[in-house]
Scaffold this active site. Structure first.
Site, PDB file in Angstrom:
ATOM      1  N   LYS A  89       0.840  -1.209   0.000  1.00 26.18           N
ATOM      2  CA  LYS A  89       0.000   0.000   0.000  1.00 26.18           C
ATOM      3  C   LYS A  89       0.875   1.258   0.000  1.00 26.18           C
ATOM      4  O   LYS A  89       0.660   2.176  -0.792  1.00 26.18           O
ATOM      5  CB  LYS A  89      -0.938  -0.005   1.227  1.00 26.18           C
ATOM      6  CG  LYS A  89      -1.837  -1.230   1.307  1.00 26.18           C
ATOM      7  CD  LYS A  89      -2.776  -1.195   2.500  1.00 26.18           C
ATOM      8  CE  LYS A  89      -2.081  -1.237   3.851  1.00 26.18           C
ATOM      9  NZ  LYS A  89      -1.355  -2.506   4.120  1.00 26.18           N
ATOM     10  N   ARG A 110      -9.967   0.440   8.838  1.00 24.94           N
ATOM     11  CA  ARG A 110      -9.531  -0.929   9.108  1.00 24.94           C
ATOM     12  C   ARG A 110     -10.611  -1.728   9.808  1.00 24.94           C
ATOM     13  O   ARG A 110     -10.404  -2.904  10.111  1.00 24.94           O
ATOM     14  CB  ARG A 110      -8.317  -0.877  10.033  1.00 24.94           C
ATOM     15  CG  ARG A 110      -7.003  -0.986   9.320  1.00 24.94           C
ATOM     16  CD  ARG A 110      -5.931  -0.983  10.386  1.00 24.94           C
ATOM     17  NE  ARG A 110      -4.740  -1.642   9.976  1.00 24.94           N
ATOM     18  CZ  ARG A 110      -3.706  -1.014   9.426  1.00 24.94           C
ATOM     19  NH1 ARG A 110      -3.760   0.268   9.185  1.00 24.94           N
ATOM     20  NH2 ARG A 110      -2.629  -1.685   9.135  1.00 24.94           N
ATOM     21  N   ARG A 159      11.576  -6.059   4.650  1.00 24.04           N
ATOM     22  CA  ARG A 159      11.380  -4.606   4.513  1.00 24.04           C
ATOM     23  C   ARG A 159      12.370  -3.831   5.394  1.00 24.04           C
ATOM     24  O   ARG A 159      12.606  -4.185   6.547  1.00 24.04           O
ATOM     25  CB  ARG A 159       9.953  -4.216   4.925  1.00 24.04           C
ATOM     26  CG  ARG A 159       9.782  -2.705   4.983  1.00 24.04           C
ATOM     27  CD  ARG A 159       8.368  -2.258   5.066  1.00 24.04           C
ATOM     28  NE  ARG A 159       7.631  -2.830   6.164  1.00 24.04           N
ATOM     29  CZ  ARG A 159       6.321  -2.688   6.313  1.00 24.04           C
ATOM     30  NH1 ARG A 159       5.630  -2.010   5.424  1.00 24.04           N
ATOM     31  NH2 ARG A 159       5.708  -3.228   7.328  1.00 24.04           N
ATOM     32  N   ARG A 211      11.125  -2.135  11.074  1.00 26.76           N
ATOM     33  CA  ARG A 211      10.085  -1.587  11.940  1.00 26.76           C
ATOM     34  C   ARG A 211       9.870  -2.491  13.154  1.00 26.76           C
ATOM     35  O   ARG A 211       9.983  -3.703  13.035  1.00 26.76           O
ATOM     36  CB  ARG A 211       8.774  -1.510  11.142  1.00 26.76           C
ATOM     37  CG  ARG A 211       8.237  -0.123  11.007  1.00 26.76           C
ATOM     38  CD  ARG A 211       7.189  -0.035   9.959  1.00 26.76           C
ATOM     39  NE  ARG A 211       5.942  -0.722  10.318  1.00 26.76           N
ATOM     40  CZ  ARG A 211       4.847  -0.683   9.559  1.00 26.76           C
ATOM     41  NH1 ARG A 211       4.847  -0.007   8.427  1.00 26.76           N
ATOM     42  NH2 ARG A 211       3.750  -1.322   9.922  1.00 26.76           N
ATOM     43  N   ARG A 218      -0.608  -9.638  13.119  1.00 27.13           N
ATOM     44  CA  ARG A 218      -1.213  -8.558  12.303  1.00 27.13           C
ATOM     45  C   ARG A 218      -2.057  -9.149  11.182  1.00 27.13           C
ATOM     46  O   ARG A 218      -3.117  -8.616  10.838  1.00 27.13           O
ATOM     47  CB  ARG A 218      -0.114  -7.651  11.732  1.00 27.13           C
ATOM     48  CG  ARG A 218       0.443  -6.678  12.761  1.00 27.13           C
ATOM     49  CD  ARG A 218       1.766  -6.079  12.335  1.00 27.13           C
ATOM     50  NE  ARG A 218       1.715  -5.292  11.143  1.00 27.13           N
ATOM     51  CZ  ARG A 218       2.794  -4.962  10.411  1.00 27.13           C
ATOM     52  NH1 ARG A 218       3.986  -5.372  10.787  1.00 27.13           N
ATOM     53  NH2 ARG A 218       2.655  -4.224   9.336  1.00 27.13           N
TER      54      ARG A 218
HETATM   55  P1  AP5 Z   1       4.848  -1.647   1.835  1.00 28.74           P
HETATM   56  O1  AP5 Z   1       4.525  -0.786   0.671  1.00 28.74           O
HETATM   57  O2  AP5 Z   1       5.663  -1.080   2.940  1.00 28.74           O
HETATM   58  O3  AP5 Z   1       3.530  -2.382   2.386  1.00 28.74           O
HETATM   59  P2  AP5 Z   1       2.276  -1.808   3.174  1.00 28.74           P
HETATM   60  O4  AP5 Z   1       1.064  -2.459   2.601  1.00 28.74           O
HETATM   61  O5  AP5 Z   1       2.309  -0.301   3.198  1.00 28.74           O
HETATM   62  O6  AP5 Z   1       2.589  -2.444   4.588  1.00 28.74           O
HETATM   63  P3  AP5 Z   1       2.448  -1.930   6.105  1.00 28.74           P
HETATM   64  O7  AP5 Z   1       3.106  -2.978   6.955  1.00 28.74           O
HETATM   65  O8  AP5 Z   1       2.968  -0.523   6.251  1.00 28.74           O
HETATM   66  O9  AP5 Z   1       0.933  -1.971   6.293  1.00 28.74           O
HETATM   67  P4  AP5 Z   1       0.167  -2.098   7.608  1.00 28.74           P
HETATM   68  O10 AP5 Z   1      -1.206  -1.902   7.083  1.00 28.74           O
HETATM   69  O11 AP5 Z   1       0.397  -3.313   8.403  1.00 28.74           O
HETATM   70  O12 AP5 Z   1       0.833  -0.975   8.523  1.00 28.74           O
HETATM   71  P5  AP5 Z   1       0.352   0.463   9.001  1.00 28.74           P
HETATM   72  O13 AP5 Z   1       1.552   1.324   9.067  1.00 28.74           O
HETATM   73  O14 AP5 Z   1      -0.834   0.949   8.247  1.00 28.74           O
HETATM   74  O15 AP5 Z   1       5.606  -2.959   1.233  1.00 28.74           O
HETATM   75  C1  AP5 Z   1       6.097  -3.979   2.104  1.00 28.74           C
HETATM   76  C2  AP5 Z   1       7.459  -4.499   1.556  1.00 28.74           C
HETATM   77  O16 AP5 Z   1       7.240  -5.177   0.318  1.00 28.74           O
HETATM   78  C3  AP5 Z   1       8.467  -3.367   1.242  1.00 28.74           C
HETATM   79  O17 AP5 Z   1       9.736  -3.831   1.610  1.00 28.74           O
HETATM   80  C4  AP5 Z   1       8.345  -3.150  -0.278  1.00 28.74           C
HETATM   81  O18 AP5 Z   1       9.565  -2.723  -0.839  1.00 28.74           O
HETATM   82  C5  AP5 Z   1       7.938  -4.552  -0.762  1.00 28.74           C
HETATM   83  N1  AP5 Z   1       6.992  -4.512  -1.885  1.00 28.74           N
HETATM   84  C6  AP5 Z   1       5.926  -3.677  -2.055  1.00 28.74           C
HETATM   85  N2  AP5 Z   1       5.244  -4.000  -3.178  1.00 28.74           N
HETATM   86  C7  AP5 Z   1       5.890  -5.092  -3.718  1.00 28.74           C
HETATM   87  C8  AP5 Z   1       5.662  -5.904  -4.868  1.00 28.74           C
HETATM   88  N3  AP5 Z   1       4.642  -5.662  -5.698  1.00 28.74           N
HETATM   89  N4  AP5 Z   1       6.502  -6.951  -5.087  1.00 28.74           N
HETATM   90  C9  AP5 Z   1       7.553  -7.197  -4.259  1.00 28.74           C
HETATM   91  N5  AP5 Z   1       7.822  -6.457  -3.151  1.00 28.74           N
HETATM   92  C10 AP5 Z   1       7.008  -5.425  -2.886  1.00 28.74           C
HETATM   93  O19 AP5 Z   1      -0.196   0.140  10.487  1.00 28.74           O
HETATM   94  C11 AP5 Z   1       0.681  -0.233  11.535  1.00 28.74           C
HETATM   95  C12 AP5 Z   1      -0.101  -0.355  12.836  1.00 28.74           C
HETATM   96  O20 AP5 Z   1      -0.715   0.920  13.180  1.00 28.74           O
HETATM   97  C13 AP5 Z   1      -1.281  -1.342  12.828  1.00 28.74           C
HETATM   98  O21 AP5 Z   1      -0.860  -2.662  13.085  1.00 28.74           O
HETATM   99  C14 AP5 Z   1      -2.162  -0.754  13.961  1.00 28.74           C
HETATM  100  O22 AP5 Z   1      -1.659  -1.108  15.227  1.00 28.74           O
HETATM  101  C15 AP5 Z   1      -1.997   0.748  13.796  1.00 28.74           C
HETATM  102  N6  AP5 Z   1      -3.033   1.336  12.923  1.00 28.74           N
HETATM  103  C16 AP5 Z   1      -2.817   1.998  11.747  1.00 28.74           C
HETATM  104  N7  AP5 Z   1      -3.996   2.411  11.202  1.00 28.74           N
HETATM  105  C17 AP5 Z   1      -4.967   2.005  12.064  1.00 28.74           C
HETATM  106  C18 AP5 Z   1      -6.389   2.106  12.041  1.00 28.74           C
HETATM  107  N8  AP5 Z   1      -7.036   2.697  11.016  1.00 28.74           N
HETATM  108  N9  AP5 Z   1      -7.084   1.561  13.069  1.00 28.74           N
HETATM  109  C19 AP5 Z   1      -6.458   0.964  14.087  1.00 28.74           C
HETATM  110  N10 AP5 Z   1      -5.119   0.815  14.182  1.00 28.74           N
HETATM  111  C20 AP5 Z   1      -4.374   1.337  13.166  1.00 28.74           C
END
Ligand code: AP5
Length: 225
Positions: free
Chosen positions: A16, A91, A130, A164, A175
């Site tokens: 994402k 979410r 990552r 991270r 997760r």
């Molecule tokens: P990346 O682009 O970093 O993936 P991402 O989908 O952004 O992953 P996140 O781990 O950031 O998502 P998340 O939803 O768990 O975390 P968030 O920060 O929102 O890509 C991942 C890796 O793959 C990278 O190394 C990249 O280079 C590689 N890659 C990408 N695309 C690729 C491809 N096509 N092919 C190969 N490799 C590829 O949330 C974190 C925490 O915050 C949650 O657990 C929760 O505790 C809290 N939180 C956040 N929002 C909320 C909410 N709305 N409600 C409640 N809690 C929340």
């Protein structure tokens, strides 16, 4: 199309954030990433950060009553007038309803919910490799799929790359469980409303980006007819 109001949906590690960076370059829209907002609050030691850290380190969701208010407030800022790219929110179905209520209140609609569909085993491979920049967490790499030019160093600003805190294997598994349990129902919510668009997240970042752009171009064309 007057506004481009986009949501990025998908499991942790689906790509994402990676796609968001490309869409920002395409459309110059503000990027609202709740995970990033929360990690900044944790680093700065704000009351929101103290509360959020209790949940994030275990891979649990921050409670709706904590996250909805700050996200809605962020979307009310003037820079979102032409649209936004929302990553990590909603979410839960209650978060989706809160977003709908806010958009309705201000007379706006969601353009599309972009789902980057990626299987669990791929998620684990991606997240375990990552690395992100200590200076700017939007600078994201993968040790195998998207390595930096010099190991452990950000190409863009020369800062150190780190893993991270919630990217440890056990936390990633949790997760994913949380995603299947609490976030997957959001997919059905948007499908029922006709705004869901699915993308195969196992394709390369460039292919996923091309598919998203083609879909958005079609939506714009349909709107202009
Ligand atoms: P990346 O682009 O970093 O993936 P991402 O989908 O952004 O992953 P996140 O781990 O950031 O998502 P998340 O939803 O768990 O975390 P968030 O920060 O929102 O890509 C991942 C890796 O793959 C990278 O190394 C990249 O280079 C590689 N890659 C990408 N695309 C690729 C491809 N096509 N092919 C190969 N490799 C590829 O949330 C974190 C925490 O915050 C949650 O657990 C929760 O505790 C809290 N939180 C956040 N929002 C909320 C909410 N709305 N409600 C409640 N809690 C929340």
């Amino acid at each position: 199309m007057s506004e481009l109001n986009l949501i990025l949906l998908g499991p942790p590690g689906a790509g994402k954030g990676t796609q968001a960076q490309r869409l920002i370059d395409d459309f110059r829209l503000p990027y609202v990433a709740t995970g990033e907002m929360l990690r900044t609050a944790v680093r700065e030691g704000t009351p929101l950060g103290h509360e959020a850290a209790k949940y994030m380190n275990n891979g649990d969701l921050v409670p709706d009553e904590v996250i909805i208010g700050v996200t809605v407030e962020r979307l009310q800022q003037g820079d979102t007038a032409d649209g936004f790219i929302l990553d990590g929110f909603p979410r839960t179905v209650d978060q989706a309803k809160a977003l709908d209520a806010e958009l309705q209140r201000v007379g706006r609609t969601l353009t599309a919910a972009l789902l980057i569909d990626t299987p669990d085993e791929e998620v684990v491979r991606r997240i375990s490799g990552r690395r992100q920049c200590v200076k700017n967490e939007q600078h994201v790499y993968h040790v195998e799929f998207d390595p930096p030019k010099h190991e452990g160093v950000c190409d863009q600003d020369g800062a150190r790359l780190v893993q991270r805190d919630d990217d440890k294997p056990d936390t990633v598994r949790h997760r994913l469980d949380v995603y299947h349990d609490q976030t997957e129902p959001v997919i059905g919510y948007y499908d029922d409303r006709g705004v869901l668009r699915r993308f195969d997240g196992t394709r390369s970042p460039t292919e996923v980006h091309d598919h998203i752009r083609a879909t958005l171009a079609t939506l714009r064309l349909e709107e202009s007819l």
